[in-house]
Design an enzyme around this catalytic site. Structure first.
Site, PDB file in Angstrom:
ATOM      1  N   GLY A  12       2.602  -0.965  -0.032  1.00 33.31           N
ATOM      2  CA  GLY A  12       3.985  -0.549  -0.264  1.00 33.31           C
ATOM      3  C   GLY A  12       4.780  -1.506  -1.117  1.00 33.31           C
ATOM      4  O   GLY A  12       6.011  -1.526  -1.059  1.00 33.31           O
ATOM      5  N   ASN A  14       5.336  -1.246  -4.215  1.00 29.91           N
ATOM      6  CA  ASN A  14       6.203  -0.422  -5.071  1.00 29.91           C
ATOM      7  C   ASN A  14       7.390   0.142  -4.297  1.00 29.91           C
ATOM      8  O   ASN A  14       8.486   0.271  -4.842  1.00 29.91           O
ATOM      9  CB  ASN A  14       5.400   0.698  -5.726  1.00 29.91           C
ATOM     10  CG  ASN A  14       4.642   0.194  -6.937  1.00 29.91           C
ATOM     11  OD1 ASN A  14       5.244  -0.088  -7.964  1.00 29.91           O
ATOM     12  ND2 ASN A  14       3.333   0.027  -6.801  1.00 29.91           N
ATOM     13  N   MET A  92      -2.537   8.131  -1.683  1.00 32.87           N
ATOM     14  CA  MET A  92      -3.884   8.380  -2.179  1.00 32.87           C
ATOM     15  C   MET A  92      -4.423   9.781  -1.862  1.00 32.87           C
ATOM     16  O   MET A  92      -5.631   9.978  -1.815  1.00 32.87           O
ATOM     17  CB  MET A  92      -4.836   7.285  -1.681  1.00 32.87           C
ATOM     18  CG  MET A  92      -4.417   5.879  -2.115  1.00 32.87           C
ATOM     19  SD  MET A  92      -4.000   5.684  -3.871  1.00 32.87           S
ATOM     20  CE  MET A  92      -5.627   5.535  -4.555  1.00 32.87           C
ATOM     21  N   ARG A  93      -3.537  10.742  -1.660  1.00 32.41           N
ATOM     22  CA  ARG A  93      -4.001  12.135  -1.504  1.00 32.41           C
ATOM     23  C   ARG A  93      -3.339  12.998  -2.570  1.00 32.41           C
ATOM     24  O   ARG A  93      -2.218  12.699  -2.995  1.00 32.41           O
ATOM     25  CB  ARG A  93      -3.654  12.683  -0.122  1.00 32.41           C
ATOM     26  CG  ARG A  93      -4.446  11.984   0.972  1.00 32.41           C
ATOM     27  CD  ARG A  93      -4.082  12.495   2.350  1.00 32.41           C
ATOM     28  NE  ARG A  93      -4.556  11.544   3.339  1.00 32.41           N
ATOM     29  CZ  ARG A  93      -5.581  11.737   4.175  1.00 32.41           C
ATOM     30  NH1 ARG A  93      -6.222  12.890   4.196  1.00 32.41           N
ATOM     31  NH2 ARG A  93      -5.952  10.807   5.029  1.00 32.41           N
ATOM     32  N   ASN A 109       5.041   9.937  -9.589  1.00 33.00           N
ATOM     33  CA  ASN A 109       3.945   9.076  -9.148  1.00 33.00           C
ATOM     34  C   ASN A 109       3.858   7.877 -10.078  1.00 33.00           C
ATOM     35  O   ASN A 109       4.138   7.985 -11.271  1.00 33.00           O
ATOM     36  CB  ASN A 109       2.616   9.840  -9.199  1.00 33.00           C
ATOM     37  CG  ASN A 109       1.452   8.999  -8.719  1.00 33.00           C
ATOM     38  OD1 ASN A 109       1.558   8.276  -7.724  1.00 33.00           O
ATOM     39  ND2 ASN A 109       0.331   9.067  -9.415  1.00 33.00           N
ATOM     40  N   HIS A 111       1.092   5.201 -11.537  1.00 33.34           N
ATOM     41  CA  HIS A 111      -0.365   5.087 -11.678  1.00 33.34           C
ATOM     42  C   HIS A 111      -0.692   3.804 -12.445  1.00 33.34           C
ATOM     43  O   HIS A 111      -0.069   3.522 -13.477  1.00 33.34           O
ATOM     44  CB  HIS A 111      -0.904   6.313 -12.424  1.00 33.34           C
ATOM     45  CG  HIS A 111      -2.393   6.294 -12.535  1.00 33.34           C
ATOM     46  ND1 HIS A 111      -3.214   6.583 -11.474  1.00 33.34           N
ATOM     47  CD2 HIS A 111      -3.203   5.972 -13.568  1.00 33.34           C
ATOM     48  CE1 HIS A 111      -4.473   6.454 -11.852  1.00 33.34           C
ATOM     49  NE2 HIS A 111      -4.490   6.091 -13.121  1.00 33.34           N
ATOM     50  N   ASP A 143       1.968  17.092 -11.077  1.00 32.30           N
ATOM     51  CA  ASP A 143       1.601  18.511 -11.117  1.00 32.30           C
ATOM     52  C   ASP A 143       0.332  18.685 -10.291  1.00 32.30           C
ATOM     53  O   ASP A 143      -0.086  17.761  -9.591  1.00 32.30           O
ATOM     54  CB  ASP A 143       1.473  19.021 -12.572  1.00 32.30           C
ATOM     55  CG  ASP A 143       0.322  18.370 -13.318  1.00 32.30           C
ATOM     56  OD1 ASP A 143      -0.502  17.675 -12.679  1.00 32.30           O
ATOM     57  OD2 ASP A 143       0.227  18.570 -14.541  1.00 32.30           O
ATOM     58  N   ASP A 147      -3.250  13.042 -11.684  1.00 29.39           N
ATOM     59  CA  ASP A 147      -2.608  12.129 -12.633  1.00 29.39           C
ATOM     60  C   ASP A 147      -2.427  12.780 -14.014  1.00 29.39           C
ATOM     61  O   ASP A 147      -2.575  12.103 -15.047  1.00 29.39           O
ATOM     62  CB  ASP A 147      -3.431  10.827 -12.758  1.00 29.39           C
ATOM     63  CG  ASP A 147      -3.640  10.151 -11.406  1.00 29.39           C
ATOM     64  OD1 ASP A 147      -2.708  10.173 -10.586  1.00 29.39           O
ATOM     65  OD2 ASP A 147      -4.738   9.623 -11.167  1.00 29.39           O
TER      66      ASP A 147
HETATM   67  C1  GAR Z   1      -0.370   0.661  -7.109  1.00 28.93           C
HETATM   68  O1  GAR Z   1      -0.993  -0.173  -8.041  1.00 28.93           O
HETATM   69  C2  GAR Z   1      -0.318   2.086  -7.609  1.00 28.93           C
HETATM   70  O2  GAR Z   1      -0.155   2.176  -8.984  1.00 28.93           O
HETATM   71  C3  GAR Z   1      -1.662   2.600  -7.185  1.00 28.93           C
HETATM   72  O3  GAR Z   1      -1.865   2.049  -5.903  1.00 28.93           O
HETATM   73  C4  GAR Z   1      -1.205   0.796  -5.838  1.00 28.93           C
HETATM   74  C5  GAR Z   1      -0.340   0.800  -4.589  1.00 28.93           C
HETATM   75  O4  GAR Z   1       0.217  -0.455  -4.371  1.00 28.93           O
HETATM   76  N1  GAR Z   1      -1.691   4.031  -7.162  1.00 28.93           N
HETATM   77  C6  GAR Z   1      -2.744   4.740  -7.472  1.00 28.93           C
HETATM   78  O5  GAR Z   1      -3.828   4.267  -7.777  1.00 28.93           O
HETATM   79  C7  GAR Z   1      -2.531   6.252  -7.421  1.00 28.93           C
HETATM   80  N2  GAR Z   1      -3.524   6.942  -8.170  1.00 28.93           N
HETATM   81  P1  GAR Z   1       1.442  -0.634  -3.353  1.00 28.93           P
HETATM   82  O6  GAR Z   1       1.033   0.035  -2.033  1.00 28.93           O
HETATM   83  O7  GAR Z   1       1.535  -2.134  -3.191  1.00 28.93           O
HETATM   84  O8  GAR Z   1       2.662  -0.016  -3.951  1.00 28.93           O
END
Ligand code: GAR
Length: 191
Positions: A12, A14, A92-93, A109, A111, A143, A147
């Site tokens: 988390g 982000n 991740m779903r 999202n 990525h 969508d 991604d």
């Molecule tokens: C982040 O790097 C995000 O971009 C990626 O998971 C990480 C989560 O980090 N997301 C994906 O790969 C989605 N396809 P966080 O839990 O520290 O925010």
């Protein structure tokens, strides 16, 4: 006040960057709920520390699937909470119907790659293995694909000699934490 929901499966960081941007006044919004499909995810703890309600999405024992009835229940909950924008932050779903059409152009999202290159899991590792000179991160609308939605903003990150998957991901995350709040602001200005 704009009402955000954040969905995540992991640490988390982000989500934390969204909390920080709100606190600093860079983002005029409030996070009204944090949801995670992983009961052990630290994102839930971060939310509680910020006084934000945090709930687990019970995916009925499925490891990767986000069952239709569960998406329906999540859509209903977010609608009841009058959420304006849904921010996926390491969730991740795959989000599909009926959640998608409950929030048209209102699901974002982040990525960890320069889409359309390297969709899917561990994108930074894919970039490194492919010998990319530039990596980065992308905020896009969600969508029904993986991604594939319209790109809103991107940030470039160099791949440096000697980079490991971990060092590259860490450098990308620094940019993610700047990019996501800015991209949310931009998406809100388009509503
Ligand atoms: C982040 O790097 C995000 O971009 C990626 O998971 C990480 C989560 O980090 N997301 C994906 O790969 C989605 N396809 P966080 O839990 O520290 O925010």
């Amino acid at each position: 006040m704009i009402r955000l929901a954040v969905l995540g499966s992991g640490s988390g960081s982000n989500c934390q960057s969204i909390f920080n941007a709100i606190k600093d006044g860079r983002l005029d919004a409030e996070v009204v709920i944090v949801l995670s499909d992983n009961p052990d995810a630290y994102i839930l703890e971060r939310a509680r520390q910020h006084g934000v309600p945090a709930e687990v999405i019970d995916c009925c024992g499925f490891k990767n699937k986000f069952p239709l009835e569960v998406q329906e229940a999540v859509a209903k909950k977010l609608q009841e909470l009058k959420v304006d924008m849904v921010c996926l932050a390491g969730f991740m779903r795959l989000v599909k119907e009926p959640l998608l059409s409950a929030f048209p152009n209102r699901i974002l999202n982040i990525h960890p790659a320069l889409l359309p290159a390297f969709p899917g899991v561990e994108a930074w590792k894919q970039a490194l293995e492919a010998g990319a000179k530039q990596a980065g991160c992308t905020v896009h609308y969600v969508d029904a694909g993986m991604d594939t939605g319209e790109i809103l903003m991107q940030a470039y990150v160099p791949v440096l000699p000697g980079d490991t998957a971990e060092s590259l991901h860490a450098r990308i995350q620094v940019q993610e934490h700047i990019l996501y709040p800015a991209a949310i602001l931009s998406a809100l200005s388009r509503l």
